[in-house]
Design a protein around this motif. Structure first.
Motif, PDB file in Angstrom:
ATOM      1  N   UNK A 247      48.520  32.532  57.271  1.00 17.98           N
ATOM      2  CA  UNK A 247      49.630  31.582  57.172  1.00 17.98           C
ATOM      3  C   UNK A 247      50.984  32.257  57.138  1.00 17.98           C
ATOM      4  N   UNK A 248      50.985  33.578  57.169  1.00 14.17           N
ATOM      5  CA  UNK A 248      52.231  34.335  57.144  1.00 14.17           C
ATOM      6  C   UNK A 248      52.459  35.027  58.474  1.00 14.17           C
ATOM      7  N   UNK A 249      52.979  36.247  58.404  1.00 11.86           N
ATOM      8  CA  UNK A 249      53.301  36.977  59.623  1.00 11.86           C
ATOM      9  C   UNK A 249      52.900  38.444  59.483  1.00 11.86           C
ATOM     10  N   UNK A 250      52.161  38.936  60.464  1.00 11.54           N
ATOM     11  CA  UNK A 250      51.748  40.332  60.484  1.00 11.54           C
ATOM     12  C   UNK A 250      52.854  41.151  61.138  1.00 11.54           C
ATOM     13  N   UNK A 251      53.227  42.242  60.490  1.00  9.77           N
ATOM     14  CA  UNK A 251      54.278  43.096  61.011  1.00  9.77           C
ATOM     15  C   UNK A 251      53.742  44.445  61.430  1.00  9.77           C
ATOM     16  N   UNK A 252      54.633  45.362  61.653  1.00  9.57           N
ATOM     17  CA  UNK A 252      54.305  46.703  62.086  1.00  9.57           C
ATOM     18  C   UNK A 252      54.002  47.613  60.899  1.00  9.57           C
ATOM     19  N   UNK A 253      53.213  48.635  61.155  1.00 18.81           N
ATOM     20  CA  UNK A 253      52.992  49.750  60.225  1.00 18.81           C
ATOM     21  C   UNK A 253      52.447  49.332  58.865  1.00 18.81           C
TER      22      UNK A 253
ATOM     23  N   UNK B  85      52.334  52.557  66.243  1.00 18.48           N
ATOM     24  CA  UNK B  85      51.736  51.675  67.250  1.00 18.48           C
ATOM     25  C   UNK B  85      50.880  50.573  66.631  1.00 18.48           C
ATOM     26  N   UNK B  86      50.700  50.632  65.312  1.00 17.23           N
ATOM     27  CA  UNK B  86      49.766  49.715  64.648  1.00 17.23           C
ATOM     28  C   UNK B  86      50.481  48.574  63.929  1.00 17.23           C
ATOM     29  N   UNK B  87      49.757  47.491  63.760  1.00 19.21           N
ATOM     30  CA  UNK B  87      50.144  46.464  62.787  1.00 19.21           C
ATOM     31  C   UNK B  87      49.293  46.760  61.551  1.00 19.21           C
ATOM     32  N   UNK B  88      48.036  46.294  61.527  1.00 20.75           N
ATOM     33  CA  UNK B  88      47.111  46.659  60.452  1.00 20.75           C
ATOM     34  C   UNK B  88      46.774  48.130  60.630  1.00 20.75           C
ATOM     35  N   UNK B  89      46.889  48.899  59.579  1.00 25.78           N
ATOM     36  CA  UNK B  89      46.641  50.326  59.682  1.00 25.78           C
ATOM     37  C   UNK B  89      45.139  50.622  59.750  1.00 25.78           C
ATOM     38  N   UNK B  90      44.793  51.601  60.569  1.00 26.69           N
ATOM     39  CA  UNK B  90      43.409  52.006  60.785  1.00 26.69           C
ATOM     40  C   UNK B  90      43.265  53.434  60.263  1.00 26.69           C
ATOM     41  N   UNK B  91      42.561  53.586  59.155  1.00 26.51           N
ATOM     42  CA  UNK B  91      42.450  54.876  58.478  1.00 26.51           C
ATOM     43  C   UNK B  91      41.836  55.932  59.398  1.00 26.51           C
ATOM     44  N   UNK B  92      40.768  55.605  60.103  1.00 25.41           N
ATOM     45  CA  UNK B  92      40.081  56.571  60.969  1.00 25.41           C
ATOM     46  C   UNK B  92      41.015  57.080  62.062  1.00 25.41           C
TER      47      UNK B  92
END
Length: 148
Positions: free
Chosen positions: A91-97, A136-143
């Motif tokens: 219901x919100x907004x996904x941002x960068x990094x 380059x990410x929105x949701x961060x990917x640990x791997x």
């Protein structure tokens, strides 16, 4: 030592926000709801997220949130990061990094606990690659960050 509590001012969604946050974070609870009169509208809510106290106030429409301040959530695993990312951004907004804004306008940073170590790696090229990958990410990917 003085006590410092995060104070969040909503238009009229303090109780709804506190309920949402307490449903997302483990070891969380609403500790007090204050109403205007015995049965009037909610004025404020005190709640704890994993033992940290927050105060939420219904202050009216002239109070708004800004990304200039955010709540920082450090996650040990990708599953934990993903869960917070999805639940808080709904219901919100996904941002960068790793930044997002929840449906109430509150800014959050959902990041791996190792992020500082990865971005501050002693090998400047490895640190640079991790930063480039993160940008380059929105949701961060640990791997992906670890292999950069």
């Amino acid at each position: 030592m003085p006590s410092i509590t995060t104070f969040l001012t909503y238009n009229d969604q303090a109780e709804e926000a506190a309920n949402l946050y307490c449903s997302i974070f483990k070891n969380s609870e609403i500790t007090r709801v204050t109403r205007s009169g015995a049965t009037g509208p909610v004025m404020s809510v005190i709640f704890q997220l994993d033992g940290r106290e927050f105060y939420a106030l219904n202050g009216g429409p002239h109070f708004t949130f800004s990304p200039g301040i955010s709540l920082f959530v450090s996650c040990d695993t990708q599953a934990e990061l993903d869960e917070y990312w999805e639940n808080l951004s709904e219901g919100g907004q996904k941002g960068q990094c790793g930044w997002l804004t929840d449906k109430f306008g509150v800014s959050w940073q959902i990041v791996p606990s190792r992020l500082g170590e990865l971005l501050g790696n002693k090998d400047p090229e490895k640190a640079k690659r991790a930063m480039q990958a993160m940008m380059k990410m929105t949701r961060l990917d640990i791997a992906v960050l670890e292999s950069a």
